[in-house]
Design a protein around this motif. Structure first.
Motif, PDB file in Angstrom:
ATOM      1  N   ASN A  92       5.577  11.898  12.300  1.00  0.00           N
ATOM      2  CA  ASN A  92       5.955  12.837  13.343  1.00  0.00           C
ATOM      3  C   ASN A  92       6.426  14.175  12.770  1.00  0.00           C
ATOM      4  OD1 ASN A  92       6.047  13.494  16.058  1.00  0.00           O
ATOM      5  ND2 ASN A  92       8.208  12.958  16.244  1.00  0.00           N
ATOM      6  N   VAL A  93       5.824  14.562  11.655  1.00  0.00           N
ATOM      7  CA  VAL A  93       6.091  15.874  11.051  1.00  0.00           C
ATOM      8  C   VAL A  93       4.758  16.535  10.727  1.00  0.00           C
ATOM      9  CG1 VAL A  93       8.338  15.260  10.075  1.00  0.00           C
ATOM     10  CG2 VAL A  93       6.278  14.930   8.703  1.00  0.00           C
ATOM     11  N   ARG A  94       4.807  17.841  10.550  1.00  0.00           N
ATOM     12  CA  ARG A  94       3.580  18.598  10.289  1.00  0.00           C
ATOM     13  C   ARG A  94       3.518  19.120   8.859  1.00  0.00           C
ATOM     14  NH1 ARG A  94       0.636  20.323  14.494  1.00  0.00           N
ATOM     15  NH2 ARG A  94      -0.066  22.100  13.294  1.00  0.00           N
ATOM     16  N   ILE A  95       4.447  18.703   8.025  1.00  0.00           N
ATOM     17  CA  ILE A  95       4.518  19.299   6.693  1.00  0.00           C
ATOM     18  C   ILE A  95       4.546  18.216   5.615  1.00  0.00           C
ATOM     19  CG2 ILE A  95       7.039  19.507   6.739  1.00  0.00           C
ATOM     20  CD1 ILE A  95       6.323  22.424   5.460  1.00  0.00           C
ATOM     21  N   ALA A  96       3.738  18.420   4.580  1.00  0.00           N
ATOM     22  CA  ALA A  96       3.690  17.495   3.451  1.00  0.00           C
ATOM     23  C   ALA A  96       4.781  17.879   2.455  1.00  0.00           C
ATOM     24  CB  ALA A  96       2.308  17.564   2.794  1.00  0.00           C
ATOM     25  N   PRO A  97       5.197  16.972   1.575  1.00  0.00           N
ATOM     26  CA  PRO A  97       4.646  15.628   1.416  1.00  0.00           C
ATOM     27  C   PRO A  97       5.257  14.604   2.375  1.00  0.00           C
ATOM     28  CG  PRO A  97       6.326  16.009  -0.251  1.00  0.00           C
ATOM     29  CD  PRO A  97       6.170  17.297   0.531  1.00  0.00           C
ATOM     30  N   VAL A  98       4.426  13.621   2.698  1.00  0.00           N
ATOM     31  CA  VAL A  98       4.888  12.419   3.391  1.00  0.00           C
ATOM     32  C   VAL A  98       4.454  11.253   2.525  1.00  0.00           C
ATOM     33  CG1 VAL A  98       4.603  10.950   5.418  1.00  0.00           C
ATOM     34  CG2 VAL A  98       4.808  13.430   5.697  1.00  0.00           C
ATOM     35  N   THR A  99       5.380  10.339   2.256  1.00  0.00           N
ATOM     36  CA  THR A  99       5.104   9.172   1.430  1.00  0.00           C
ATOM     37  C   THR A  99       5.266   7.935   2.292  1.00  0.00           C
ATOM     38  OG1 THR A  99       6.085  10.374  -0.437  1.00  0.00           O
ATOM     39  CG2 THR A  99       5.676   8.017  -0.747  1.00  0.00           C
ATOM     40  N   VAL A 100       4.239   7.091   2.313  1.00  0.00           N
ATOM     41  CA  VAL A 100       4.287   5.855   3.075  1.00  0.00           C
ATOM     42  C   VAL A 100       4.191   4.692   2.086  1.00  0.00           C
ATOM     43  CG1 VAL A 100       3.217   4.469   4.895  1.00  0.00           C
ATOM     44  CG2 VAL A 100       3.186   6.972   5.057  1.00  0.00           C
ATOM     45  N   ILE A 101       5.224   3.850   2.082  1.00  0.00           N
ATOM     46  CA  ILE A 101       5.256   2.682   1.201  1.00  0.00           C
ATOM     47  C   ILE A 101       5.407   1.459   2.100  1.00  0.00           C
ATOM     48  CG2 ILE A 101       6.437   1.499  -0.687  1.00  0.00           C
ATOM     49  CD1 ILE A 101       7.405   4.248  -1.649  1.00  0.00           C
ATOM     50  N   GLY A 102       4.316   0.701   2.226  1.00  0.00           N
ATOM     51  CA  GLY A 102       4.340  -0.415   3.171  1.00  0.00           C
ATOM     52  C   GLY A 102       4.613   0.149   4.557  1.00  0.00           C
ATOM     53  N   GLY A 103       5.663  -0.329   5.206  1.00  0.00           N
ATOM     54  CA  GLY A 103       6.008   0.155   6.534  1.00  0.00           C
ATOM     55  C   GLY A 103       7.036   1.270   6.532  1.00  0.00           C
ATOM     56  N   ASP A 136       0.857  -1.184   0.000  1.00  0.00           N
ATOM     57  CA  ASP A 136       0.000   0.000   0.000  1.00  0.00           C
ATOM     58  C   ASP A 136       0.893   1.233   0.000  1.00  0.00           C
ATOM     59  OD1 ASP A 136      -2.401  -1.291  -0.011  1.00  0.00           O
ATOM     60  OD2 ASP A 136      -2.704  -1.185   2.146  1.00  0.00           O
ATOM     61  N   ILE A 137       0.539   2.204  -0.827  1.00  0.00           N
ATOM     62  CA  ILE A 137       1.284   3.462  -0.887  1.00  0.00           C
ATOM     63  C   ILE A 137       0.307   4.595  -0.629  1.00  0.00           C
ATOM     64  CG2 ILE A 137       2.691   5.007  -2.314  1.00  0.00           C
ATOM     65  CD1 ILE A 137       3.524   2.548  -3.940  1.00  0.00           C
ATOM     66  N   THR A 138       0.664   5.461   0.311  1.00  0.00           N
ATOM     67  CA  THR A 138      -0.140   6.649   0.601  1.00  0.00           C
ATOM     68  C   THR A 138       0.761   7.864   0.510  1.00  0.00           C
ATOM     69  OG1 THR A 138      -1.516   5.358   2.123  1.00  0.00           O
ATOM     70  CG2 THR A 138      -1.677   7.756   2.266  1.00  0.00           C
ATOM     71  N   VAL A 139       0.263   8.901  -0.166  1.00  0.00           N
ATOM     72  CA  VAL A 139       0.987  10.171  -0.249  1.00  0.00           C
ATOM     73  C   VAL A 139       0.124  11.233   0.415  1.00  0.00           C
ATOM     74  CG1 VAL A 139       2.079  11.867  -1.755  1.00  0.00           C
ATOM     75  CG2 VAL A 139       2.046   9.462  -2.430  1.00  0.00           C
TER      76      VAL A 139
END
Length: 82
Positions: free
Chosen positions: A49-60, A3-6
């Motif tokens: 643990n950040v307040r600014i985008a972008p954050v990319t989550v790929i799996g774990g 799963d990937i979430t941006v």
């Protein structure tokens, strides 16, 4: 593919660059705009643990910061999943 979430905000060049990179690699992802979505913002903050985008989550794996800082990690994470 994992799963990937941006997590993004509007008019964010780094956010757009992350999405372009993922699309160019044929990676499907879910985009969550944290500007108007308190739940998505809280989720992003809990993961990165950040307040600014972008954050990319790929799996774990979690990547944040400028696109140029995220790019090597994103590419490595995508390569691991192939």
């Amino acid at each position: 593919m994992p799963d990937i979430t941006v997590y993004t905000v509007p008019n964010c060049a780094d956010c757009e660059a992350v999405k372009r990179l993922l699309k160019s690699k044929g990676a499907a992802f879910t985009e969550k705009n944290v500007r108007g979505d308190p739940a998505a913002l809280a989720e992003m903050q809990a993961k990165a643990n950040v307040r600014i985008a972008p954050v990319t989550v790929i799996g774990g794996q979690v990547f944040y910061g400028f696109f140029d800082d995220q790019r090597p990690g994103i590419l490595a994470a995508l390569a691991e999943e192939r």
